[in-house]
Design a protein around this motif. Structure first.
Motif, mmCIF file in Angstrom:
data_model
loop_
_atom_site.group_PDB
_atom_site.id
_atom_site.type_symbol
_atom_site.label_atom_id
_atom_site.label_comp_id
_atom_site.label_asym_id
_atom_site.label_seq_id
_atom_site.Cartn_x
_atom_site.Cartn_y
_atom_site.Cartn_z
ATOM 1 N N LYS A 55 0.906 -0.856 0.135
ATOM 2 C CA LYS A 55 0.161 0.312 -0.375
ATOM 3 C C LYS A 55 0.821 1.507 -0.167
ATOM 4 O O LYS A 55 1.662 1.297 0.881
ATOM 5 C CB LYS A 55 -0.989 0.174 1.510
ATOM 6 N N CYS A 56 0.526 1.956 -0.785
ATOM 7 C CA CYS A 56 0.896 3.059 -1.057
ATOM 8 C C CYS A 56 0.812 4.156 0.043
ATOM 9 O O CYS A 56 -0.063 4.971 0.457
ATOM 10 C CB CYS A 56 1.092 3.746 -2.209
ATOM 11 N N ASN A 57 1.674 4.879 0.764
ATOM 12 C CA ASN A 57 1.460 5.484 2.470
ATOM 13 C C ASN A 57 1.560 7.190 1.624
ATOM 14 O O ASN A 57 1.261 7.398 2.244
ATOM 15 C CB ASN A 57 2.899 5.854 3.372
ATOM 16 N N GLU A 58 1.409 7.283 -0.094
ATOM 17 C CA GLU A 58 1.522 8.663 -0.504
ATOM 18 C C GLU A 58 0.074 8.937 -0.874
ATOM 19 O O GLU A 58 -0.526 10.264 -0.456
ATOM 20 C CB GLU A 58 2.091 9.210 -1.098
ATOM 21 N N CYS A 59 0.112 8.111 -1.932
ATOM 22 C CA CYS A 59 -1.797 8.296 -1.919
ATOM 23 C C CYS A 59 -2.687 7.342 -2.372
ATOM 24 O O CYS A 59 -3.518 7.557 -2.031
ATOM 25 C CB CYS A 59 -1.981 8.251 -3.915
ATOM 26 N N GLY A 60 -2.018 5.993 -0.652
ATOM 27 C CA GLY A 60 -3.461 5.125 -0.694
ATOM 28 C C GLY A 60 -3.261 4.099 -1.274
ATOM 29 O O GLY A 60 -4.066 3.126 -1.532
ATOM 30 N N LYS A 61 -2.767 3.951 -2.505
ATOM 31 C CA LYS A 61 -2.338 2.823 -3.854
ATOM 32 C C LYS A 61 -2.623 1.356 -3.590
ATOM 33 O O LYS A 61 -1.639 1.888 -3.024
ATOM 34 C CB LYS A 61 -1.807 3.421 -5.313
ATOM 35 N N GLU A 62 -3.109 0.659 -3.142
ATOM 36 C CA GLU A 62 -2.390 -0.764 -3.042
ATOM 37 C C GLU A 62 -3.031 -1.346 -4.425
ATOM 38 O O GLU A 62 -3.271 -1.296 -5.147
ATOM 39 C CB GLU A 62 -3.825 -1.459 -2.160
ATOM 40 N N LYS A 88 8.097 0.599 -5.697
ATOM 41 C CA LYS A 88 7.482 2.221 -6.218
ATOM 42 C C LYS A 88 6.053 2.061 -6.156
ATOM 43 O O LYS A 88 5.660 0.972 -7.158
ATOM 44 C CB LYS A 88 8.554 3.165 -7.197
ATOM 45 N N CYS A 89 5.356 2.925 -5.860
ATOM 46 C CA CYS A 89 4.216 3.179 -6.109
ATOM 47 C C CYS A 89 3.882 3.539 -7.785
ATOM 48 O O CYS A 89 4.739 4.020 -8.277
ATOM 49 C CB CYS A 89 3.369 4.362 -6.072
ATOM 50 N N PRO A 90 3.067 2.542 -8.701
ATOM 51 C CA PRO A 90 2.885 2.070 -9.644
ATOM 52 C C PRO A 90 2.115 3.780 -9.924
ATOM 53 O O PRO A 90 2.352 4.232 -11.565
ATOM 54 C CB PRO A 90 1.756 1.579 -10.445
ATOM 55 N N ASP A 91 1.148 4.791 -9.469
ATOM 56 C CA ASP A 91 0.551 5.065 -9.186
ATOM 57 C C ASP A 91 2.015 6.886 -8.956
ATOM 58 O O ASP A 91 1.577 7.569 -10.652
ATOM 59 C CB ASP A 91 -0.360 5.750 -8.855
ATOM 60 N N CYS A 92 2.189 7.025 -8.168
ATOM 61 C CA CYS A 92 2.410 7.976 -8.370
ATOM 62 C C CYS A 92 4.254 8.242 -7.818
ATOM 63 O O CYS A 92 4.658 8.802 -7.554
ATOM 64 C CB CYS A 92 2.040 8.996 -7.051
ATOM 65 N N LYS A 93 4.930 6.403 -8.356
ATOM 66 C CA LYS A 93 6.266 6.339 -8.134
ATOM 67 C C LYS A 93 7.390 6.720 -6.767
ATOM 68 O O LYS A 93 8.363 6.695 -6.961
ATOM 69 C CB LYS A 93 7.089 7.359 -9.011
HETATM 70 ZN ZN LIG Z 1 0.982 6.077 -4.882
#
Ligand SMILES: [Zn+2]
Length: 69
Positions: free
Chosen positions: A7-14, A27-32
């Motif tokens: 889970k991304c701590n920046e944007c909450g993307k799982e 790394k988050c696939p959305d916000c890197k």
């Molecule tokens: Zn993210």
């Protein structure tokens, strides 16, 4: 091949990620963002509950109420 949930701590993307031994660069696939945290998978949680419940039958208070003396 182990697949972990993150889970991304920046944007909450799982998201799910294949891990080959080095999971410190996920790394988050959305916000890197690299501020991601590994979540406990449903698979490992079910294994823990099944193995923990197969011990001695102390759930009814027989072991703690002095019944063994
Ligand atoms: Zn993210």
């Amino acid at each position: 091949m182990p697949i972990f949930e993150y889970k991304c701590n920046e944007c909450g993307k799982e998201f799910e990620e294949l891990v080959f031994g080095n999971d410190s660069q996920i790394k988050c696939p959305d916000c890197k963002s690299s501020k991601t945290s590994k979540m406990l998978s449903v698979f490992s949680a079910s294994v823990q509950s099944s193995s923990g419940g197969g011990g001695l039958p102390c759930g009814q208070g027989d072991c703690s109420s002095g019944g063994f003396t």
